[in-house]
Design a protein around this motif. Structure first.
Motif, mmCIF file in Angstrom:
data_model
loop_
_atom_site.group_PDB
_atom_site.id
_atom_site.type_symbol
_atom_site.label_atom_id
_atom_site.label_comp_id
_atom_site.label_asym_id
_atom_site.label_seq_id
_atom_site.Cartn_x
_atom_site.Cartn_y
_atom_site.Cartn_z
ATOM 1 N N ILE A 70 -13.357 -17.019 10.423
ATOM 2 C CA ILE A 70 -12.561 -15.835 10.752
ATOM 3 C C ILE A 70 -11.665 -15.446 9.587
ATOM 4 O O ILE A 70 -11.600 -14.277 9.175
ATOM 5 N N ALA A 71 -10.957 -16.418 9.022
ATOM 6 C CA ALA A 71 -10.031 -16.122 7.932
ATOM 7 C C ALA A 71 -10.764 -15.608 6.700
ATOM 8 O O ALA A 71 -10.334 -14.647 6.052
ATOM 9 N N GLN A 72 -11.875 -16.245 6.367
ATOM 10 C CA GLN A 72 -12.597 -15.858 5.151
ATOM 11 C C GLN A 72 -13.122 -14.425 5.250
ATOM 12 O O GLN A 72 -12.963 -13.635 4.316
ATOM 13 N N ILE A 73 -13.729 -14.079 6.365
ATOM 14 C CA ILE A 73 -14.272 -12.728 6.517
ATOM 15 C C ILE A 73 -13.142 -11.704 6.534
ATOM 16 O O ILE A 73 -13.252 -10.618 5.942
ATOM 17 N N THR A 74 -12.042 -12.028 7.191
ATOM 18 C CA THR A 74 -10.924 -11.085 7.278
ATOM 19 C C THR A 74 -10.328 -10.801 5.910
ATOM 20 O O THR A 74 -10.034 -9.645 5.569
ATOM 21 N N VAL A 75 -10.139 -11.834 5.104
ATOM 22 C CA VAL A 75 -9.597 -11.633 3.758
ATOM 23 C C VAL A 75 -10.605 -10.909 2.873
ATOM 24 O O VAL A 75 -10.258 -9.968 2.144
ATOM 25 N N GLU A 76 -11.868 -11.319 2.933
ATOM 26 C CA GLU A 76 -12.886 -10.679 2.097
ATOM 27 C C GLU A 76 -13.041 -9.192 2.438
ATOM 28 O O GLU A 76 -13.207 -8.356 1.546
ATOM 29 N N ALA A 77 -12.992 -8.850 3.718
ATOM 30 C CA ALA A 77 -13.126 -7.447 4.110
ATOM 31 C C ALA A 77 -11.990 -6.609 3.546
ATOM 32 O O ALA A 77 -12.199 -5.482 3.066
ATOM 33 N N ALA A 78 -10.783 -7.145 3.588
ATOM 34 C CA ALA A 78 -9.643 -6.413 3.033
ATOM 35 C C ALA A 78 -9.793 -6.222 1.528
ATOM 36 O O ALA A 78 -9.562 -5.129 0.991
ATOM 37 N N LEU A 79 -10.203 -7.255 0.811
ATOM 38 C CA LEU A 79 -10.355 -7.159 -0.634
ATOM 39 C C LEU A 79 -11.463 -6.176 -1.009
ATOM 40 O O LEU A 79 -11.374 -5.467 -2.017
ATOM 41 N N ARG A 80 -12.505 -6.130 -0.199
ATOM 42 C CA ARG A 80 -13.639 -5.266 -0.483
ATOM 43 C C ARG A 80 -13.296 -3.793 -0.292
ATOM 44 O O ARG A 80 -13.749 -2.934 -1.042
ATOM 45 N N ARG A 81 -12.466 -3.495 0.684
ATOM 46 C CA ARG A 81 -12.236 -2.092 1.029
ATOM 47 C C ARG A 81 -10.911 -1.524 0.561
ATOM 48 O O ARG A 81 -10.768 -0.301 0.461
ATOM 49 N N LEU A 82 -9.936 -2.367 0.265
ATOM 50 C CA LEU A 82 -8.612 -1.852 -0.100
ATOM 51 C C LEU A 82 -8.500 -1.679 -1.605
ATOM 52 O O LEU A 82 -7.708 -2.352 -2.275
ATOM 53 N N GLY A 83 -9.270 -0.773 -2.172
ATOM 54 C CA GLY A 83 -9.179 -0.514 -3.602
ATOM 55 C C GLY A 83 -7.854 0.139 -3.951
ATOM 56 O O GLY A 83 -7.347 1.001 -3.230
ATOM 57 N N GLY A 84 -7.273 -0.256 -5.081
ATOM 58 C CA GLY A 84 -6.028 0.341 -5.535
ATOM 59 C C GLY A 84 -4.814 -0.019 -4.706
ATOM 60 O O GLY A 84 -3.791 0.667 -4.761
ATOM 61 N N VAL A 85 -4.893 -1.083 -3.915
ATOM 62 C CA VAL A 85 -3.763 -1.451 -3.073
ATOM 63 C C VAL A 85 -2.655 -2.075 -3.907
ATOM 64 O O VAL A 85 -2.912 -2.810 -4.862
ATOM 65 N N ALA A 86 -1.406 -1.757 -3.570
ATOM 66 C CA ALA A 86 -0.255 -2.316 -4.289
ATOM 67 C C ALA A 86 0.920 -2.438 -3.328
ATOM 68 O O ALA A 86 1.112 -1.606 -2.435
ATOM 69 N N LEU A 87 1.708 -3.471 -3.509
ATOM 70 C CA LEU A 87 2.932 -3.624 -2.727
ATOM 71 C C LEU A 87 3.897 -2.490 -3.041
ATOM 72 O O LEU A 87 3.970 -2.001 -4.172
ATOM 73 N N THR A 88 4.637 -2.076 -2.044
ATOM 74 C CA THR A 88 5.654 -1.045 -2.249
ATOM 75 C C THR A 88 7.035 -1.646 -2.466
ATOM 76 O O THR A 88 8.007 -0.904 -2.621
ATOM 77 N N VAL A 89 7.126 -2.966 -2.459
ATOM 78 C CA VAL A 89 8.392 -3.664 -2.735
ATOM 79 C C VAL A 89 8.113 -4.741 -3.776
ATOM 80 O O VAL A 89 6.970 -5.193 -3.913
ATOM 81 N N PRO A 90 9.120 -5.189 -4.522
ATOM 82 C CA PRO A 90 8.907 -6.288 -5.461
ATOM 83 C C PRO A 90 8.513 -7.556 -4.709
ATOM 84 O O PRO A 90 8.970 -7.788 -3.582
ATOM 85 N N PRO A 91 7.654 -8.395 -5.304
ATOM 86 C CA PRO A 91 7.245 -9.628 -4.618
ATOM 87 C C PRO A 91 8.418 -10.479 -4.157
ATOM 88 O O PRO A 91 8.357 -11.094 -3.080
ATOM 89 N N GLU A 92 9.480 -10.508 -4.960
ATOM 90 C CA GLU A 92 10.622 -11.345 -4.584
ATOM 91 C C GLU A 92 11.375 -10.806 -3.376
ATOM 92 O O GLU A 92 12.221 -11.504 -2.797
ATOM 93 N N ALA A 93 11.083 -9.569 -2.968
ATOM 94 C CA ALA A 93 11.743 -9.001 -1.794
ATOM 95 C C ALA A 93 11.064 -9.407 -0.493
ATOM 96 O O ALA A 93 11.623 -9.186 0.587
ATOM 97 N N LEU A 94 9.866 -9.989 -0.571
ATOM 98 C CA LEU A 94 9.175 -10.428 0.637
ATOM 99 C C LEU A 94 9.912 -11.590 1.280
ATOM 100 O O LEU A 94 10.345 -12.510 0.596
ATOM 101 N N ARG A 95 10.033 -11.569 2.577
ATOM 102 C CA ARG A 95 10.740 -12.614 3.299
ATOM 103 C C ARG A 95 9.826 -13.240 4.341
ATOM 104 O O ARG A 95 8.922 -12.604 4.862
ATOM 105 N N SER A 96 10.092 -14.510 4.656
ATOM 106 C CA SER A 96 9.280 -15.227 5.623
ATOM 107 C C SER A 96 9.780 -15.000 7.037
ATOM 108 O O SER A 96 10.985 -14.873 7.270
#
Length: 427
Positions: free
Chosen positions: A369-395
């Motif tokens: 499940i995890a592998q297909i879900t991640v692969e599908a996102a990588l395959r289709r989300l061309g040009g994807v970028a975070l809208t916040v700096p990586p250090e702004a991500l919180r857990s």
């Protein structure tokens, strides 16, 4: 920094009143969980006192050898909270914060001995019957629907809009829940994991009612799903057996599957080693494996409770003490060199799946499940970028799980819509 206390002397009850004991939640929701584990190890050694909540201490296992000892030895470290001293004496009740998630219950992750073995057989045999080709088609179907919506919007939160949605829908199909029931189930699970006292108990009761209804429906009208497979087991399980087998598997499985996918997507968006646009060449399976070793969805496993006085990592463990397996802390402590095959020499990420009687029963389908879900996102989300700096991500952490709270993204070069949508797989 040196170890604070002498070895094999202070008991957990002696240390509970010390000022400055670390809350366990800091290992899952703080800005730098790895630093918290290392600070604990530097101060206390491989077995450290922590607080599950104010006034509720536990031992956190930070050593690899000690961790495997706890996970393997059901005869000394029980998963049944009826053996927890603070529960037995009323310090922690089923309606308290942490009591809502740790209170005794009849489920595959919460009992030991013959009862556990019986429930485990029901689950193991049901997962053995899973058609992986059909499961893969189911995952692709739900990934396609979710990504269609994400791409149409041009921006998204990949946690709420994708990573949390797909496993939920996949598992609902596997177990025979409709999507609305599955959404309700996940909402209840989050409240239980957050250990918010009465709200957690209310959500736990709602979970039980939903699964009880599912069992009754499948008794009356069996279908081609895991719930029906459990009910058809040759051991003739009772409704309580089936409810106990389904509930923990469905609830815990969805929670940690979401975390695994979310952490993998975070790595792809923030770490050049995993980003093909920056020359990274690590695949989706590589990324998922790296998550298990560095930022696992379950940094801590559910507590075990000591059945007798013992010693662990030069600490005196008293009968009734809660002992929390620190999966991430132990992975950082050692790479498991030596001759003991139980130490999983080499890649310690496998301890994420546990060891001994309570090792995860769904490793193969969870990985698929995890592998297909991640692969599908990588395959289709061309040009994807975070809208916040990586250090702004919180857990968004509970005592035992951790994942990014959100992954806000936009699409600079959206891919065209898929030419055809697969037929929804039958249950």
């Amino acid at each position: 920094m040196t170890v604070t206390t002498s070895t094999q002397s202070e008991r957990l009850t002696d240390l509970a009143g010390l000022a400055g004991l670390t809350p366990l939640s800091e290992t899952t929701s703080g800005p730098d969980p790895a630093a918290v584990y290392e600070a604990l190890r530097a101060r206390w050694g491989n077995v450290a006192p922590v607080l599950l909540e104010p006034g509720v201490p536990a031992w956190l296992v930070l050593g690899h050898r000690e961790l495997v000892t706890v996970l393997r030895n059901e005869g000394l470290y029980s998963r049944d909270a009826r053996n927890w001293g603070l529960f037995a004496d009323g310090t922690v009740g089923p309606g308290s914060g942490v009591g809502g998630i740790l209170a005794p219950r009849d489920g595959i992750y919460y009992v030991d001995g013959a009862r556990h073995r019986h429930l485990r057989r029901l689950v193991d045999d049901a997962f053995e019957s899973v058609d992986e080709h059909r499961l893969a088609a189911t995952v692709e179907y739900w990934c396609g629907l979710a990504l269609d919506r994400v791409l149409a919007a041009g921006e998204a939160d990949l946690v709420a809009d994708y990573a949390r949605a797909v496993p939920l829908l996949v598992m609902s199909t596997m177990f025979g829940l409709d999507p609305e029931q599955a959404r309700a189930m996940l909402g209840h699970a989050r409240k239980v994991f957050q250990a918010k006292g009465a709200a957690g108990v209310e959500s736990l009761n709602a979970q039980r009612a939903l699964i009880s209804d599912l069992i009754a429906d499948r008794r009356a009208a069996p279908s081609d799903d895991l719930t029906s497979a459990i009910l058809r087991h040759p051991s003739a399980p009772t409704d309580l057996d089936a409810q106990s087998a389904v509930s923990a598997t469905l609830i815990l499985g969805s929670e940690f599957e979401v975390g695994w996918i979310t952490q993998a997507l975070r790595l792809r968006l923030t770490d050049p080693r995993f980003d093909g646009r920056s020359g990274g060449r690590l695949s989706a399976p590589d990324t998922l494996e790296a998550v298990l070793g560095s930022t696992p969805p379950a940094p801590n496993a559910a507590p075990r409770f000591a059945l007798a006085d013992t010693t662990l990592g030069d600490r005196a463990i008293a009968a009734g003490d809660a002992v929390v397996p620190g999966i991430l802390g132990a992975s950082a402590e050692s790479r498991g060199t030596g001759d003991d095959i139980w130490l999983e020499s080499g890649n310690l990420s496998y301890l994420t799946w546990g060891a001994g009687p309570h090792a995860c029963p769904a490793r193969r389908p969870a990985t698929l499940i995890a592998q297909i879900t991640v692969e599908a996102a990588l395959r289709r989300l061309g040009g994807v970028a975070l809208t916040v700096p990586p250090e702004a991500l919180r857990s968004a952490g509970t005592l035992f799980s951790s994942a990014p709270r959100e992954l806000p993204v936009r699409f600079e070069v959206p891919r065209p819509a898929r030419p055809a949508r697969p037929v929804r797989p039958e249950r």
